[in-house]
Structures are given as C-alpha cells and as structure tokens.
Design a protein around this motif. Sequence first.
Motif, short mmCIF file in Angstrom:
data_model
loop_
_atom_site.label_atom_id
_atom_site.label_comp_id
_atom_site.label_asym_id
_atom_site.label_seq_id
_atom_site.Cartn_x
_atom_site.Cartn_y
_atom_site.Cartn_z
N GLU A 186 78.87 122.05 -19.75
CA GLU A 186 78.38 121.18 -20.82
C GLU A 186 77.64 119.97 -20.26
OE1 GLU A 186 81.44 122.35 -20.50
OE2 GLU A 186 81.99 123.33 -22.39
N LEU A 187 78.13 119.42 -19.15
CA LEU A 187 77.47 118.27 -18.51
C LEU A 187 76.13 118.67 -17.91
CD1 LEU A 187 80.54 116.58 -16.79
CD2 LEU A 187 79.40 115.90 -18.92
N ALA A 188 76.05 119.87 -17.37
CA ALA A 188 74.78 120.36 -16.83
C ALA A 188 73.75 120.50 -17.96
CB ALA A 188 74.98 121.71 -16.14
N LEU A 189 74.17 121.06 -19.09
CA LEU A 189 73.25 121.22 -20.22
C LEU A 189 72.82 119.87 -20.78
CD1 LEU A 189 75.03 124.20 -21.99
CD2 LEU A 189 72.95 124.28 -20.59
N GLU A 190 73.74 118.90 -20.83
CA GLU A 190 73.38 117.55 -21.28
C GLU A 190 72.34 116.92 -20.37
OE1 GLU A 190 76.60 114.76 -21.80
OE2 GLU A 190 77.71 116.20 -23.04
N GLU A 191 72.54 117.05 -19.06
CA GLU A 191 71.60 116.46 -18.10
C GLU A 191 70.23 117.11 -18.22
OE1 GLU A 191 70.27 113.82 -15.28
OE2 GLU A 191 72.17 113.80 -16.35
N ILE A 192 70.20 118.40 -18.41
CA ILE A 192 68.91 119.10 -18.57
C ILE A 192 68.20 118.61 -19.82
CG2 ILE A 192 67.90 121.35 -19.11
CD1 ILE A 192 70.10 122.51 -17.17
N MET A 193 68.93 118.40 -20.90
CA MET A 193 68.30 117.94 -22.13
C MET A 193 67.87 116.47 -22.04
SD MET A 193 67.95 120.62 -23.73
CE MET A 193 67.03 119.84 -25.02
N ILE B 29 72.64 122.30 -10.61
CA ILE B 29 71.47 122.31 -11.49
C ILE B 29 70.20 122.45 -10.65
CG2 ILE B 29 70.19 121.03 -13.24
CD1 ILE B 29 72.80 119.43 -13.76
N TYR B 30 69.31 123.33 -11.08
CA TYR B 30 68.03 123.56 -10.39
C TYR B 30 66.89 123.47 -11.39
CZ TYR B 30 70.94 125.43 -6.65
OH TYR B 30 71.88 125.59 -5.66
N TRP B 31 65.73 123.08 -10.89
CA TRP B 31 64.51 123.08 -11.69
C TRP B 31 63.43 123.83 -10.92
CZ3 TRP B 31 59.95 120.00 -10.68
CH2 TRP B 31 60.02 119.24 -9.52
N MET B 32 62.46 124.36 -11.65
CA MET B 32 61.40 125.15 -11.04
C MET B 32 60.14 124.31 -10.88
SD MET B 32 59.64 128.74 -12.21
CE MET B 32 61.12 129.71 -12.08
N ARG B 33 59.67 124.24 -9.66
CA ARG B 33 58.43 123.51 -9.38
C ARG B 33 57.24 124.41 -9.70
NH1 ARG B 33 58.78 118.99 -5.09
NH2 ARG B 33 56.63 118.96 -5.77
N GLY B 34 56.05 123.85 -9.57
CA GLY B 34 54.82 124.59 -9.84
C GLY B 34 54.62 125.78 -8.93
N ASN B 35 55.29 125.80 -7.77
CA ASN B 35 55.17 126.94 -6.86
C ASN B 35 56.12 128.08 -7.23
OD1 ASN B 35 57.66 125.99 -6.03
ND2 ASN B 35 57.01 125.44 -3.96
N LEU B 36 56.81 127.93 -8.37
CA LEU B 36 57.74 128.92 -8.93
C LEU B 36 58.99 129.12 -8.08
CD1 LEU B 36 55.24 131.60 -10.28
CD2 LEU B 36 56.17 129.58 -11.43
N LYS B 37 59.36 128.11 -7.29
CA LYS B 37 60.59 128.15 -6.52
C LYS B 37 61.58 127.16 -7.12
CE LYS B 37 58.49 129.64 -2.24
NZ LYS B 37 58.29 129.37 -0.83
N PRO C 31 68.31 113.98 -9.32
CA PRO C 31 69.08 112.92 -9.95
C PRO C 31 70.57 113.25 -10.11
CG PRO C 31 67.06 113.26 -11.14
CD PRO C 31 67.16 114.36 -10.12
N LYS C 32 70.87 114.51 -10.38
CA LYS C 32 72.26 114.93 -10.58
C LYS C 32 72.36 116.41 -10.25
CE LYS C 32 75.87 113.51 -13.58
NZ LYS C 32 76.17 112.81 -14.79
N PRO C 33 72.44 116.76 -8.96
CA PRO C 33 72.40 118.18 -8.59
C PRO C 33 73.69 118.95 -8.87
CG PRO C 33 72.60 116.82 -6.64
CD PRO C 33 72.44 115.88 -7.80
N VAL C 34 74.82 118.25 -9.01
CA VAL C 34 76.10 118.94 -9.17
C VAL C 34 76.92 118.23 -10.25
CG1 VAL C 34 78.24 119.61 -8.00
CG2 VAL C 34 76.10 119.59 -6.73
N VAL C 35 77.52 119.03 -11.13
CA VAL C 35 78.42 118.51 -12.16
C VAL C 35 79.66 119.42 -12.21
CG1 VAL C 35 76.63 117.41 -13.56
CG2 VAL C 35 77.24 119.78 -13.99
#
Length: 115
Positions: free
Chosen positions: A99-106, A77-85, A91-95
Amino acid sequence: MAFSKEHLRDIESTLTIWLAMRRPAEEIRHQLDLGHSINGQDIFLEEIRPVWNNPSESRRYPFAKVKYEKTSDLWKIYWMRGNLKWYAYDPKPVVDKLELALEEIMRDPHHCFFG
C-alpha cells in the motif's frame, strides 16, 4: 518464486482497491485505462492504450514496477527510464507494505511515473 495463494489474494485485493480509486472516468477508458500484471515476485502497473495505427487493438505499457523481496519482507519500487530499463526509485526505493509503494507511486513527487 511466485507468491503463495494467500499472499496473492491479498495483493490482488490491494490492487483492485487501488485501481478503483485511480482509473480514469468510464467514458475515456477506451482511450486510456490503468491495469496491472504479476510476474513472479514483480507487480507491474500499466497504462492500457489503443495502438496508434490500429485503434481496435490495445497494448499495455508498464510505468512502475514493485518487487517483493521475501527474505527481507520489503517492497522495492522501480521506474522505467526512456531507455526502457528499470531503475530503483531514488526518493523512496524500499517500503514495508505494498500500500505504501502504491501511495508513493501516485504521489510521484519527482514525476518519474506520470511525467
């Protein structure tokens, strides 16, 4: 390397269910909607919004990335910072399931995806 046809079918099915549960109400989808795109082993979750200076045109803005690692059969799982990277979601980089990745994102307990 892209997903196999069978794996892609399962992924699309999971994303369709996720979108059905998470999309905004029908009456505001012209102002804000959710979607996804797939590029190789990467799945991007996106906000779809009108362009501010041309409301007749829509643009897709990725806010989360889920990458499948075939060798380990894990989802990152990745998120985009303000620098667009893209950065690993600490908290949970690997699942082990999409379905678990989508749950964690939500759930987004650290407000990385939805502010």
